[in-house]
Design a protein around this motif. Structure first.
Motif, mmCIF file in Angstrom:
data_model
loop_
_atom_site.group_PDB
_atom_site.id
_atom_site.type_symbol
_atom_site.label_atom_id
_atom_site.label_comp_id
_atom_site.label_asym_id
_atom_site.label_seq_id
_atom_site.Cartn_x
_atom_site.Cartn_y
_atom_site.Cartn_z
ATOM 1 N N ARG A 200 0.829 -1.232 0.060
ATOM 2 C CA ARG A 200 -0.070 -0.036 0.125
ATOM 3 C C ARG A 200 0.973 1.408 -0.045
ATOM 4 N NH1 ARG A 200 -5.338 -0.600 1.778
ATOM 5 N NH2 ARG A 200 -5.659 1.268 0.946
ATOM 6 N N ASN A 201 0.278 2.199 -0.872
ATOM 7 C CA ASN A 201 1.229 3.485 -0.918
ATOM 8 C C ASN A 201 0.402 4.241 0.106
ATOM 9 O OD1 ASN A 201 3.100 2.900 -2.947
ATOM 10 N ND2 ASN A 201 1.319 3.163 -4.460
ATOM 11 N N ALA A 202 1.075 5.488 0.546
ATOM 12 C CA ALA A 202 0.223 6.354 1.399
ATOM 13 C C ALA A 202 -0.735 6.932 0.855
ATOM 14 C CB ALA A 202 1.488 7.343 2.022
ATOM 15 N N ASP A 203 -0.974 7.213 -0.303
ATOM 16 C CA ASP A 203 -2.188 7.754 -0.850
ATOM 17 C C ASP A 203 -3.262 6.765 -1.224
ATOM 18 O OD1 ASP A 203 -1.488 6.343 -3.071
ATOM 19 O OD2 ASP A 203 -1.220 7.983 -4.269
ATOM 20 N N GLY A 204 -3.124 5.297 -0.788
ATOM 21 C CA GLY A 204 -4.287 4.497 -0.816
ATOM 22 C C GLY A 204 -4.113 3.387 -1.955
ATOM 23 N N THR A 205 -3.167 4.126 -2.903
ATOM 24 C CA THR A 205 -3.027 3.178 -4.181
ATOM 25 C C THR A 205 -2.226 1.913 -3.712
ATOM 26 O OG1 THR A 205 -1.426 4.585 -4.636
ATOM 27 C CG2 THR A 205 -2.925 5.156 -5.974
ATOM 28 N N ILE A 206 -1.901 0.998 -4.780
ATOM 29 C CA ILE A 206 -1.371 -0.274 -4.362
ATOM 30 C C ILE A 206 -0.339 -0.183 -5.485
ATOM 31 C CG2 ILE A 206 -1.655 -2.609 -4.562
ATOM 32 C CD1 ILE A 206 -4.543 -2.154 -3.863
ATOM 33 N N CYS A 207 1.272 -0.382 -4.852
ATOM 34 C CA CYS A 207 2.245 -0.749 -5.627
ATOM 35 C C CYS A 207 2.240 -1.946 -5.603
ATOM 36 C CB CYS A 207 3.141 -0.081 -4.738
ATOM 37 S SG CYS A 207 5.049 -0.295 -5.270
ATOM 38 N N THR A 208 2.488 -2.111 -7.162
ATOM 39 C CA THR A 208 2.971 -3.657 -7.574
ATOM 40 C C THR A 208 4.187 -3.794 -8.258
ATOM 41 O OG1 THR A 208 2.008 -3.319 -9.844
ATOM 42 C CG2 THR A 208 0.245 -3.775 -7.797
ATOM 43 N N TRP A 209 4.723 -4.701 -8.014
ATOM 44 C CA TRP A 209 5.891 -5.163 -8.625
ATOM 45 C C TRP A 209 5.951 -6.544 -9.314
ATOM 46 C CZ3 TRP A 209 9.970 -2.277 -10.230
ATOM 47 C CH2 TRP A 209 10.200 -0.882 -9.487
ATOM 48 N N PHE A 210 6.154 -6.736 -10.532
ATOM 49 C CA PHE A 210 5.960 -8.122 -11.082
ATOM 50 C C PHE A 210 7.515 -8.473 -11.549
ATOM 51 C CE2 PHE A 210 6.248 -10.943 -14.925
ATOM 52 C CZ PHE A 210 5.425 -11.813 -14.612
ATOM 53 N N ARG A 211 8.139 -9.542 -11.046
ATOM 54 C CA ARG A 211 9.400 -9.912 -11.374
ATOM 55 C C ARG A 211 9.515 -11.297 -11.835
ATOM 56 N NH1 ARG A 211 12.341 -14.207 -9.377
ATOM 57 N NH2 ARG A 211 13.868 -13.121 -8.509
ATOM 58 N N GLN A 212 10.159 -11.576 -12.906
ATOM 59 C CA GLN A 212 10.556 -13.052 -13.406
ATOM 60 C C GLN A 212 11.904 -12.898 -14.036
ATOM 61 O OE1 GLN A 212 7.974 -13.750 -16.705
ATOM 62 N NE2 GLN A 212 8.816 -11.904 -17.809
ATOM 63 N N ARG A 213 12.371 -14.152 -14.518
ATOM 64 C CA ARG A 213 13.629 -14.465 -15.144
ATOM 65 C C ARG A 213 13.009 -14.881 -16.649
ATOM 66 N NH1 ARG A 213 18.110 -14.186 -11.918
ATOM 67 N NH2 ARG A 213 17.583 -14.214 -9.756
ATOM 68 N N PRO A 214 13.309 -13.707 -17.503
ATOM 69 C CA PRO A 214 12.890 -14.327 -18.779
ATOM 70 C C PRO A 214 13.637 -15.634 -19.379
ATOM 71 C CG PRO A 214 14.030 -12.315 -18.922
ATOM 72 C CD PRO A 214 13.773 -12.790 -17.477
ATOM 73 N N ASP A 215 12.784 -16.400 -20.062
ATOM 74 C CA ASP A 215 13.274 -17.595 -20.768
ATOM 75 C C ASP A 215 14.145 -18.795 -20.032
ATOM 76 O OD1 ASP A 215 12.234 -16.463 -22.974
ATOM 77 O OD2 ASP A 215 13.954 -15.396 -23.226
ATOM 78 N N ASN A 216 14.635 -18.515 -18.623
ATOM 79 C CA ASN A 216 15.547 -19.386 -18.071
ATOM 80 C C ASN A 216 15.550 -19.044 -16.509
ATOM 81 O OD1 ASN A 216 18.224 -18.670 -17.801
ATOM 82 N ND2 ASN A 216 18.000 -18.516 -20.129
ATOM 83 N N PHE A 217 15.945 -19.996 -15.759
ATOM 84 C CA PHE A 217 16.176 -19.872 -14.314
ATOM 85 C C PHE A 217 17.171 -19.056 -13.950
ATOM 86 C CE2 PHE A 217 13.180 -23.527 -14.134
ATOM 87 C CZ PHE A 217 12.305 -22.956 -13.295
ATOM 88 N N ASP A 218 18.281 -18.829 -14.898
ATOM 89 C CA ASP A 218 19.609 -17.983 -14.874
ATOM 90 C C ASP A 218 19.408 -16.891 -15.336
ATOM 91 O OD1 ASP A 218 20.648 -20.137 -13.297
ATOM 92 O OD2 ASP A 218 21.077 -21.363 -15.045
ATOM 93 N N ALA A 219 18.699 -16.218 -15.997
ATOM 94 C CA ALA A 219 18.521 -15.023 -16.771
ATOM 95 C C ALA A 219 18.540 -14.065 -15.532
ATOM 96 C CB ALA A 219 17.503 -14.927 -17.661
ATOM 97 N N PRO A 220 18.831 -12.630 -16.011
ATOM 98 C CA PRO A 220 18.816 -11.697 -15.027
ATOM 99 C C PRO A 220 17.289 -11.370 -14.777
ATOM 100 C CG PRO A 220 20.299 -11.190 -16.856
ATOM 101 C CD PRO A 220 19.683 -12.500 -16.889
ATOM 102 N N VAL A 221 16.993 -10.843 -13.692
ATOM 103 C CA VAL A 221 15.602 -10.654 -13.168
ATOM 104 C C VAL A 221 15.345 -9.459 -13.902
ATOM 105 C CG1 VAL A 221 14.139 -9.687 -11.317
ATOM 106 C CG2 VAL A 221 15.719 -11.569 -10.880
ATOM 107 N N LYS A 222 14.067 -9.410 -14.231
ATOM 108 C CA LYS A 222 13.242 -8.305 -14.955
ATOM 109 C C LYS A 222 12.100 -7.886 -14.054
ATOM 110 C CE LYS A 222 15.569 -8.413 -19.136
ATOM 111 N NZ LYS A 222 16.502 -7.214 -19.588
ATOM 112 N N LEU A 223 11.939 -6.607 -14.060
ATOM 113 C CA LEU A 223 11.063 -6.095 -13.053
ATOM 114 C C LEU A 223 9.975 -5.125 -13.935
ATOM 115 C CD1 LEU A 223 13.087 -5.005 -10.096
ATOM 116 C CD2 LEU A 223 11.458 -6.883 -10.199
#
Length: 186
Positions: free
Chosen positions: A60-83
């Motif tokens: 939750r943000n102070a203004d009542g909105t919701i901060c969302t972060w999606f993270r994954q590693r594209p294409d394989n488990f060793d790829a750099p994290v993308k956010l």
């Protein structure tokens, strides 16, 4: 004659029944909902296709909105994290079960909590358009029974379950980044 045929086809398309709206879960306790959710399965967006260890995190943000972060590693488990960051606002009168999520400051999309386990351990996020779906849990794995129950729920909501793809989850992550961060050499 061609004009009449085109007009006739357009009127049929205009009269075609659109899918009924999916009712959101009512009375969602946002404080319990916040936190880390592992994506177990989805009908992925183009940004999510091929993702490994996908996780969605809400706060939750102070203004009542919701901060969302999606993270994954594209294409394989060793790829750099993308956010991918976005901000959500709860739709008034939805019992906190419907949000509007804004990406890149100009793209806004529907987020419906279509089903939520009473202990806030699993959730099915859907859209009226039935184009995307996310089945998430507080753990990176669910039982086969829970997974098949989700498929049944999605089908009853009007989804083509053949489009649902299980996410590649393997935890803990064993990458060079994590070993270095943990103080050990590769």
């Amino acid at each position: 004659m061609i004009t009449l045929a085109v007009l006739g086809m357009l009127s049929l398309v205009a009269c075609a029944k659109t899918a009924d709206p999916i009712p959101p879960v009512q009375g969602v306790d946002l404080s319990r909902y916040m936190g880390r959710w592992y994506v177990i399965a989805s009908i992925p967006t183009r940004f999510e296709r091929g993702g490994h260890n996908p996780v969605e995190t809400y706060s939750r943000n102070a203004d009542g909105t919701i901060c969302t972060w999606f993270r994954q590693r594209p294409d394989n488990f060793d790829a750099p994290v993308k956010l991918l960051h976005s901000t959500a606002s709860v739709v008034k009168g939805s019992g906190n079960g419907e949000w509007r999520v804004r990406f890149f400051a100009f793209l806004s999309t529907q987020y419906l909590i279509g089903w939520l386990k009473p202990d806030y351990d699993q959730v099915l996020v859907v859209r009226d358009a039935r184009d995307y779906l996310w089945y998430m849990a507080r753990t990176p794995r669910v039982s086969d029974a829970d997974y098949h129950a989700m498929l049944g729920r999605a089908k009853s909501m009007g989804y083509d379950i053949a489009k649902i793809r299980q996410a590649a989850q393997r935890w803990p992550e064993q990458t060079i980044e994590n070993r270095v961060f943990a103080g050990t050499c590769p």
